[in-house]
Scaffold this active site. Structure first.
Site, PDB file in Angstrom:
ATOM      1  N   CYS A 131       0.835  -1.202   0.000  1.00 33.62           N
ATOM      2  CA  CYS A 131       0.000   0.000   0.000  1.00 33.62           C
ATOM      3  C   CYS A 131       0.870   1.253   0.000  1.00 33.62           C
ATOM      4  O   CYS A 131       1.436   1.616   1.033  1.00 33.62           O
ATOM      5  CB  CYS A 131      -0.928   0.003   1.218  1.00 33.62           C
ATOM      6  SG  CYS A 131      -1.979   1.471   1.336  1.00 33.62           S
ATOM      7  N   CYS A 162      -0.532   4.075   2.227  1.00 35.06           N
ATOM      8  CA  CYS A 162      -0.275   3.875   3.664  1.00 35.06           C
ATOM      9  C   CYS A 162       1.175   4.172   4.031  1.00 35.06           C
ATOM     10  O   CYS A 162       1.446   4.822   5.047  1.00 35.06           O
ATOM     11  CB  CYS A 162      -0.587   2.431   4.058  1.00 35.06           C
ATOM     12  SG  CYS A 162      -2.164   1.790   3.479  1.00 35.06           S
ATOM     13  N   ASP A 163       2.099   3.674   3.227  1.00 31.30           N
ATOM     14  CA  ASP A 163       3.506   3.659   3.634  1.00 31.30           C
ATOM     15  C   ASP A 163       4.423   4.597   2.853  1.00 31.30           C
ATOM     16  O   ASP A 163       5.583   4.774   3.229  1.00 31.30           O
ATOM     17  CB  ASP A 163       4.052   2.229   3.519  1.00 31.30           C
ATOM     18  CG  ASP A 163       3.317   1.268   4.442  1.00 31.30           C
ATOM     19  OD1 ASP A 163       2.838   1.716   5.495  1.00 31.30           O
ATOM     20  OD2 ASP A 163       3.213   0.068   4.106  1.00 31.30           O
TER      21      ASP A 163
END
Length: 203
Positions: free
Chosen positions: A32, A35-36
């Site tokens: 992701c 997300c990261d």
């Protein structure tokens, strides 16, 4: 006695299945970019894949990373033309064609990947701070096989009201055959499925 049921089993990101992938999950291996991605500011990352998701996420990662290298097993991308044009025009994105990642290595965090050229068999190493894997999704629908109609990829076929081919069984979210898989669409599916199930029970 259950009068209606809603299947909302979701889907999992497909893994490449190479040594180091599980070891470095959360330590440089991610599924992701949203997300990261911010963790990789001014760092060098690898993106595995060549479809829409892989290229979209590669472009997104250029907002943080110093360099994004896309590794694809074919010699052309499967992503839509507009995404390809944006990626090819981005100076931060480079491509390694006809190759696969054979191993992900490092100490406490990802530091490198081993790459194999599928035509020549030649092996090489590339330094990297992170590896983002985008090679598709696997629906969690094994329990549904034989109970209702699935598409060729194993996703549940449901209509606009979330009805499946099995009477009284409804489906929602990432386990269904659909164009877009995001939280917002899954929430909409869930609301529709719940209302349809209510109407079915009250009929």
């Amino acid at each position: 006695l259950t009068m209606a049921a809603i299947v909302a089993t979701g889907a999992n990101w497909r893994k490449v299945g190479v040594p180091g992938e599980d070891v470095f999950a959360g330590k440089g291996v991610s599924y992701c970019a949203t997300c990261d991605g911010p963790f990789y500011r001014n760092k060098e990352v690898i993106v595995i894949g060549g479809g829409d998701t892989a290229i979209q996420e590669a472009i997104f990662l250029t907002h943080f990373a110093a360099k994004v290298t896309v590794i694809h097993r074919r010699h052309r991308l499967r992503a839509t033309k507009i995404l390809q044009e944006r990626a090819f025009a981005n100076d931060k994105i480079s491509f390694i064609w006809g190759s696969v990642v054979d191993e992900i290595g490092g100490q406490n965090f990802v530091q490198e990947v081993k790459i194999k050229n599928l035509e020549t068999g030649q092996a090489s190493q590339l330094a990297a701070d992170g590896v983002f894997v985008f090679v598709g999704l696997t629906p969690n629908t094994e329990i549904c096989r034989g109970l209702m109609e699935l598409d060729k990829s194993g996703y549940i076929i449901a209509d606009a009201r979330m009805h499946t081919s099995a009477p009284g069984i409804f489906a929602s979210g990432d386990c269904t055959s659909k164009l877009l898989r995001q939280v917002v669409t899954a929430c909409g599916d869930g609301a529709t499925a719940a209302f349809s199930a209510q109407l079915y029970v009250e009929a």
